[in-house]
Design a protein around this motif. Structure first.
Motif, PDB file in Angstrom:
ATOM      1  N   ASP A 198      11.613   3.619  -9.370  1.00  0.00           N
ATOM      2  CA  ASP A 198      12.767   3.489  -8.482  1.00  0.00           C
ATOM      3  C   ASP A 198      13.166   4.855  -7.928  1.00  0.00           C
ATOM      4  OD1 ASP A 198      15.040   2.801  -7.115  1.00  0.00           O
ATOM      5  OD2 ASP A 198      16.108   1.966  -8.841  1.00  0.00           O
ATOM      6  N   PRO A 199      12.543   5.278  -6.829  1.00  0.00           N
ATOM      7  CA  PRO A 199      12.835   6.597  -6.272  1.00  0.00           C
ATOM      8  C   PRO A 199      14.303   6.811  -5.908  1.00  0.00           C
ATOM      9  CG  PRO A 199      10.836   5.706  -5.300  1.00  0.00           C
ATOM     10  CD  PRO A 199      11.462   4.595  -6.092  1.00  0.00           C
ATOM     11  N   GLU A 200      15.003   5.742  -5.551  1.00  0.00           N
ATOM     12  CA  GLU A 200      16.388   5.883  -5.099  1.00  0.00           C
ATOM     13  C   GLU A 200      17.308   6.364  -6.217  1.00  0.00           C
ATOM     14  OE1 GLU A 200      17.648   5.822  -2.018  1.00  0.00           O
ATOM     15  OE2 GLU A 200      15.516   5.742  -1.522  1.00  0.00           O
ATOM     16  N   THR A 201      16.984   6.046  -7.452  1.00  0.00           N
ATOM     17  CA  THR A 201      17.834   6.467  -8.574  1.00  0.00           C
ATOM     18  C   THR A 201      17.344   7.754  -9.227  1.00  0.00           C
ATOM     19  OG1 THR A 201      16.588   5.130 -10.178  1.00  0.00           O
ATOM     20  CG2 THR A 201      18.436   4.061  -9.038  1.00  0.00           C
ATOM     21  N   ALA A 202      16.227   8.276  -8.768  1.00  0.00           N
ATOM     22  CA  ALA A 202      15.637   9.485  -9.356  1.00  0.00           C
ATOM     23  C   ALA A 202      16.207  10.715  -8.651  1.00  0.00           C
ATOM     24  CB  ALA A 202      14.115   9.442  -9.250  1.00  0.00           C
ATOM     25  N   SER A 203      17.450  11.062  -8.973  1.00  0.00           N
ATOM     26  CA  SER A 203      18.166  12.098  -8.222  1.00  0.00           C
ATOM     27  C   SER A 203      17.515  13.480  -8.351  1.00  0.00           C
ATOM     28  CB  SER A 203      19.628  12.159  -8.678  1.00  0.00           C
ATOM     29  OG  SER A 203      19.704  12.352 -10.078  1.00  0.00           O
ATOM     30  N   ASP A 204      17.082  13.851  -9.553  1.00  0.00           N
ATOM     31  CA  ASP A 204      16.440  15.164  -9.728  1.00  0.00           C
ATOM     32  C   ASP A 204      15.144  15.251  -8.921  1.00  0.00           C
ATOM     33  OD1 ASP A 204      18.452  15.942 -11.379  1.00  0.00           O
ATOM     34  OD2 ASP A 204      17.319  15.708 -13.250  1.00  0.00           O
ATOM     35  N   LEU A 205      14.383  14.175  -8.928  1.00  0.00           N
ATOM     36  CA  LEU A 205      13.133  14.157  -8.180  1.00  0.00           C
ATOM     37  C   LEU A 205      13.411  14.232  -6.684  1.00  0.00           C
ATOM     38  CD1 LEU A 205      10.056  13.808  -8.034  1.00  0.00           C
ATOM     39  CD2 LEU A 205      10.412  11.326  -8.117  1.00  0.00           C
TER      40      LEU A 205
END
Length: 237
Positions: free
Chosen positions: A34-41
């Motif tokens: 889930d890229p949308e929740t991967a804030s650091d990434l």
């Protein structure tokens, strides 16, 4: 510019590898569920002018092959594929052999064993267009049958990594035009590493990332099919 694709990039070793490869001048194709929740990434990729992360759930064939289509729109080739995504049993590290939860074990095997097989299959056309042609399966010293001890019983996870080591050998036997290895990253200070209840892991995420990049960069054809330590030495199966 060389290109690396990394699964499980939202945190831990995966995110550490993203940061390390960016620093070393690679184009990084980062994937996670889930890229949308991967804030650091997200912030790491945006700040370094890298492509946005791609959604990829390694436990879903549909997700894997959809991601491969998306990636093919971004890059023409992949030099290195790092199959990093992995999970542990729900009761990790308390997972004795008697009383294993079948459904939970199948979830772990689907991600840790079948996932790298299907991801490699999906990205094979792009890998064959790359220069380095390397597939790296992130394994674990816990997957060494020779190293198993009765004092450290995490049955499902250990069995999945032992299976991944065998899968790696057969991938290498079949994909003779690629270098395919399993690498154990050491005991790293990640959420999973800290859950082992044996103290504080000695290796930082950034330290593991640096060592893994160096070992992967130095891989040779003769290394293909082997289970290697983070320093590139052959590890006991």
């Amino acid at each position: 510019m060389k290109t690396v694709l990394i699964t499980g990039s939202s945190r831990g070793i995966g995110l550490g590898l993203v940061k390390e490869y960016v620093k070393n001048g690679y184009k990084v194709v980062a994937t996670c569920r889930d890229p949308e929740t991967a804030s650091d990434l997200k912030s790491t990729l945006a700040e370094t002018n890298q492509p946005s992360a791609i959604a990829l759930d390694v436990a879903s064939d549909d997700s894997i092959f959809k991601a491969a289509e998306e990636v093919s729109k971004i890059v023409d080739s992949i030099d290195i594929l790092i199959n990093n995504a992995g999970v542990a049993a729900k009761n990790h590290p308390n997972d004795p052999a008697i009383g294993v939860d079948r459904e939970d074990a199948l979830r772990v095997y689907s991600t840790n064993v079948i996932g790298p097989l299907k991801v490699t299959e999906a990205f094979l056309p792009l890998l064959r267009k790359g220069n380095e042609k390397k597939v790296v399966n992130i394994s674990s010293s816990s997957g060494s049958i020779a190293g198993a001890t009765p004092s450290f019983v995490i049955t499902t996870y250990c069995a999945s990594k032992a299976a991944l080591n065998m899968v790696t050998r057969y991938q290498a036997f079949e994909l003779k035009d690629l270098i395919v290895v399993a690498i154990e990253p050491g005991w790293v200070n990640t959420d999973m590493g800290r859950s082992d209840c044996l103290g504080t892991p000695p290796l930082s995420i950034s330290g593991a990332g640096r060592k893994l990049l160096r070992t992967i960069s130095n891989l040779k054809e003769s290394d293909s099919s082997w289970f290697l330590s983070i320093n590139g030495d052959r590890y006991s199966f």
